[in-house]
Scaffold this active site. Structure first.
Site, short mmCIF file in Angstrom:
data_model
loop_
_atom_site.label_atom_id
_atom_site.label_comp_id
_atom_site.label_asym_id
_atom_site.label_seq_id
_atom_site.Cartn_x
_atom_site.Cartn_y
_atom_site.Cartn_z
N GLY A 1 0.79 -1.22 0.00
CA GLY A 1 0.00 0.00 0.00
C GLY A 1 0.82 1.28 0.00
O GLY A 1 0.26 2.37 -0.08
N GLY A 2 2.14 1.15 0.14
CA GLY A 2 2.97 2.36 0.24
C GLY A 2 2.57 3.18 1.47
O GLY A 2 2.51 4.41 1.42
N SER B 1 8.57 0.21 1.45
CA SER B 1 7.12 0.41 1.39
C SER B 1 6.76 1.42 0.32
O SER B 1 5.87 1.19 -0.51
CB SER B 1 6.62 0.85 2.77
OG SER B 1 5.40 1.54 2.69
N ASN C 1 7.31 -5.24 16.46
CA ASN C 1 6.58 -4.04 16.86
C ASN C 1 5.37 -4.35 17.73
O ASN C 1 4.55 -3.47 17.99
CB ASN C 1 6.11 -3.26 15.63
CG ASN C 1 7.24 -2.92 14.68
OD1 ASN C 1 7.24 -3.36 13.54
ND2 ASN C 1 8.22 -2.18 15.15
N HIS D 1 -2.26 2.89 9.84
CA HIS D 1 -2.46 1.47 9.51
C HIS D 1 -1.84 0.55 10.55
O HIS D 1 -2.20 -0.63 10.63
CB HIS D 1 -1.91 1.16 8.10
CG HIS D 1 -0.42 1.13 7.98
ND1 HIS D 1 0.36 2.26 7.98
CD2 HIS D 1 0.46 0.10 7.87
CE1 HIS D 1 1.63 1.93 7.85
NE2 HIS D 1 1.73 0.62 7.79
N GLU E 1 6.98 1.95 19.40
CA GLU E 1 6.99 0.94 18.32
C GLU E 1 7.55 -0.40 18.81
O GLU E 1 7.97 -1.24 18.02
CB GLU E 1 7.79 1.46 17.13
CG GLU E 1 7.25 2.77 16.56
CD GLU E 1 6.37 2.63 15.30
OE1 GLU E 1 6.61 1.72 14.50
OE2 GLU E 1 5.44 3.45 15.16
N HIS F 1 13.39 2.21 12.20
CA HIS F 1 13.48 1.53 13.50
C HIS F 1 14.95 1.22 13.78
O HIS F 1 15.73 0.99 12.84
CB HIS F 1 12.73 0.19 13.50
CG HIS F 1 11.24 0.29 13.49
ND1 HIS F 1 10.45 -0.54 12.74
CD2 HIS F 1 10.40 1.10 14.17
CE1 HIS F 1 9.18 -0.24 12.94
NE2 HIS F 1 9.12 0.76 13.80
N ASP G 1 16.10 -1.55 14.68
CA ASP G 1 16.48 -2.89 14.19
C ASP G 1 16.80 -2.91 12.69
O ASP G 1 17.10 -3.96 12.13
CB ASP G 1 15.44 -3.96 14.58
CG ASP G 1 14.11 -3.83 13.86
OD1 ASP G 1 13.96 -2.98 12.97
OD2 ASP G 1 13.18 -4.61 14.22
N CYS H 1 12.30 -8.15 11.89
CA CYS H 1 10.98 -7.51 12.07
C CYS H 1 9.91 -8.54 12.37
O CYS H 1 8.91 -8.25 13.01
CB CYS H 1 10.56 -6.76 10.81
SG CYS H 1 11.72 -5.52 10.28
O1 SUG Z 1 6.05 -0.21 10.03
N1 SUG Z 1 5.87 -1.68 6.85
C1 SUG Z 1 6.25 -1.77 8.25
C2 SUG Z 1 7.54 -2.53 8.40
C3 SUG Z 1 7.87 -2.81 9.83
C4 SUG Z 1 9.21 -3.42 10.00
N2 SUG Z 1 9.44 -3.72 11.38
C5 SUG Z 1 10.61 -3.57 12.00
N3 SUG Z 1 11.60 -2.88 11.48
N4 SUG Z 1 10.75 -4.06 13.18
C6 SUG Z 1 6.37 -0.37 8.86
O2 SUG Z 1 6.80 0.54 8.14
C7 SUG Z 1 4.36 -1.10 5.02
C8 SUG Z 1 2.94 -1.46 4.66
C9 SUG Z 1 2.58 -1.05 3.28
O3 SUG Z 1 3.15 -0.11 2.73
O4 SUG Z 1 1.63 -1.66 2.72
C10 SUG Z 1 4.65 -1.25 6.51
O5 SUG Z 1 3.80 -0.99 7.32
#
Ligand code: SUG
Length: 454
Positions: free
Chosen positions: A22-23, A31, A112, A139, A176, A255, A257, A381
């Site tokens: 979904g960006g 993303s 998270n 989201h 987070e 993040h 991590d 993650c």
């Molecule tokens: O929060 N991506 C998550 C990725 C989380 C990664 N987690 C850690 N680093 N621990 C975020 O940005 C993208 C969803 C989208 O674009 O459809 C998203 O939410």
């Protein structure tokens, strides 16, 4: 030295059937870049199960966290009325961007889900978990209440455990979870130093990413990290707070991590991770020595000459897991991108880490998590680490089916193969049939994992 043995249990998140691109995270390069491409939820879920099997083959105590039902109807109901299906159809027509957010399968990134401290570190001797409020992005914010409920259910009969609700974001506490937290100790069973990493000390609660025109903001506030440390009853001797470097955040390190990973006394970190660079890394080593006089950390610092911030974000080099095998040696679980990119020289660095006698890491495994990676979620993650006593670990297995027994993995695999779509775009999210199938999936998963249906 502690006499009560602690096992670190790794909870892997299972992607849900609405996994799509979904960006939705403006500060997350993958993303943003993959917005609108076709996803494969079935493959995403199977790739997560492959990770589970790899962890088990390495002798790691492994459990699974289920996905959440999407779209998140309570969010859509703030705008539309009627039966569930009618609400989804209206949202698809009138507010497709909202429907995309309400459909995110982002609960899969269980790093998270919560921040965790084992009883040995907490003044009351109890295992504490605080569900993250994930306030920065809409989201993700909608995950928090159900994550809290599912953690409460999973840990309800686990002795000496407290699951705290998400922090209230009213005061600007943006949290987070474990993605911004590291626990360092000689071994999991020893007392740990808790390093909380924050990106912002600005506690205004309007500092979210809901407005895409806003510059990217550090997702974790200092006040939130401090509140978690306080309610976990940590002290100033075993908790410290370090600020992320703004340059790293701007380069896509949303993040900690994404730029650092630790396990027991090992810390693998990029030189530019923190505001004060090497001085901050040195301060971690000093705090560790104060807690464990005479014990050394094994710190592996990667310089920008070896890997730039951009290469760090592109490869997710640090978004690896480091796990302790039963023989006390450690294994790295790295994203396949590290092997594929840059003509293999990032992989050469991993190899050098494995042969360096100065640290206990002696093997690296590359995992294909590309479905998740395309949304910025690598091996680190997809996991929440929960250090548990023997009694707690035993109770976890009795209370629910979250422990990754082979029979559970097979049951999940059957559900995924049978029901999960193998192709999804934003246009599919408004199809009420997807919601109907998703409900069946949630029902089947809750039975297989002996969890309440939320
Ligand atoms: O929060 N991506 C998550 C990725 C989380 C990664 N987690 C850690 N680093 N621990 C975020 O940005 C993208 C969803 C989208 O674009 O459809 C998203 O939410």
């Amino acid at each position: 030295m502690n006499t009560d043995r602690i096992t670190e249990v790794v909870f892997v998140g299972l992607p849900g059937p609405t996994h799509h691109y979904g960006g939705l995270s403006a500060d997350n390069k993958a993303s943003t870049l993959n917005r609108g491409s076709v996803s494969n939820p079935k493959q995403a879920a199977l790739q997560a199960l492959d990770l589970v099997r790899l962890l088990k083959s390495l002798g790691i105590a492994t459990a699974i966290l289920p996905p959440q039902l999407r779209p998140h109807l309570p969010l859509l109901r703030q705008h539309f009325d009627g039966e569930d299906e009618a609400v989804i159809v209206q949202a698809a027509r009138a507010a497709p961007a909202l429907l995309e957010k309400a459909s995110a399968a982002s609960a899969m990134w269980t790093a998270n889900a919560a921040t965790v401290a084992p009883g040995i570190d907490c003044a009351d001797g109890k295992l504490h978990l605080t569900a993250a409020n994930l306030f920065t992005n809409l989201h993700r914010r909608i995950e928090a209440e159900d994550t809290y409920k599912i953690l409460k259910a999973i840990f309800q009969d686990v002795p000496d455990t407290i699951v705290h609700p998400p922090l209230s974001a009213v005061m600007g506490l943006r949290d987070e979870g474990a993605a911004n937290h590291m626990r360092l100790s000689p071994a999991h069973s020893d007392p740990g130093l808790h390093v909380f990493v924050f990106g912002s000390s600005d506690n205004k609660n309007d500092n979210s990413n809901d407005n895409p025109n806003e510059k990217s903001v550090g997702r974790q506030t200092l006040s939130a990290s401090q509140a978690v440390a306080r309610q976990h009853l940590l002290s100033e001797n075993n908790a410290g707070f370090i600020r992320q470097s703004r340059e790293a955040i701007a380069a896509g390190v949303f993040h900690n991590d994404v730029i650092a990973v630790s396990n027991e006394h090992v810390l693998l970190v990029h030189e530019q991770a923190y505001e004060h660079g090497l001085a901050d890394i040195e301060s971690i080593a000093i705090a560790y020595q104060e807690l464990h006089p005479g014990r050394e950390m094994s710190i592996i610092v990667v310089s920008p000459g070896d890997l730039t911030l951009e290469e760090t974000v592109q490869s997710y080099f640090f978004n690896s897991q480091i796990v302790t095998k039963p023989d006390g040696r450690m294994a790295l679980i790295a994203p396949i991108e590290v092997k594929i990119l840059f003509e293999g020289w990032a992989a050469d660095m991993m190899e050098r880490i494995c042969i360096d006698a100065g640290n206990p890491i002696d093997e690296v495994h590359y995992v294909d998590l590309r479905q998740s990676m395309r949304n910025g979620g690598g091996p680190a993650c997809l996991r929440l680490r929960v250090p548990m006593t023997e009694a707690q670990w035993a109770a976890l297995g009795q209370n629910s089916g979250v422990v990754a027994e082979e029979s559970v993995i097979e049951a999940l695999e059957n559900i995924i193969q049978r029901y999960y779509p193998d192709e999804l775009t934003a246009a599919d999210l408004g199809n009420p049939e997807l919601y109907r199938v998703s409900r069946e999936i949630m029902q089947a998963l809750s039975e297989a994992m002996r969890l309440p249906l939320l």
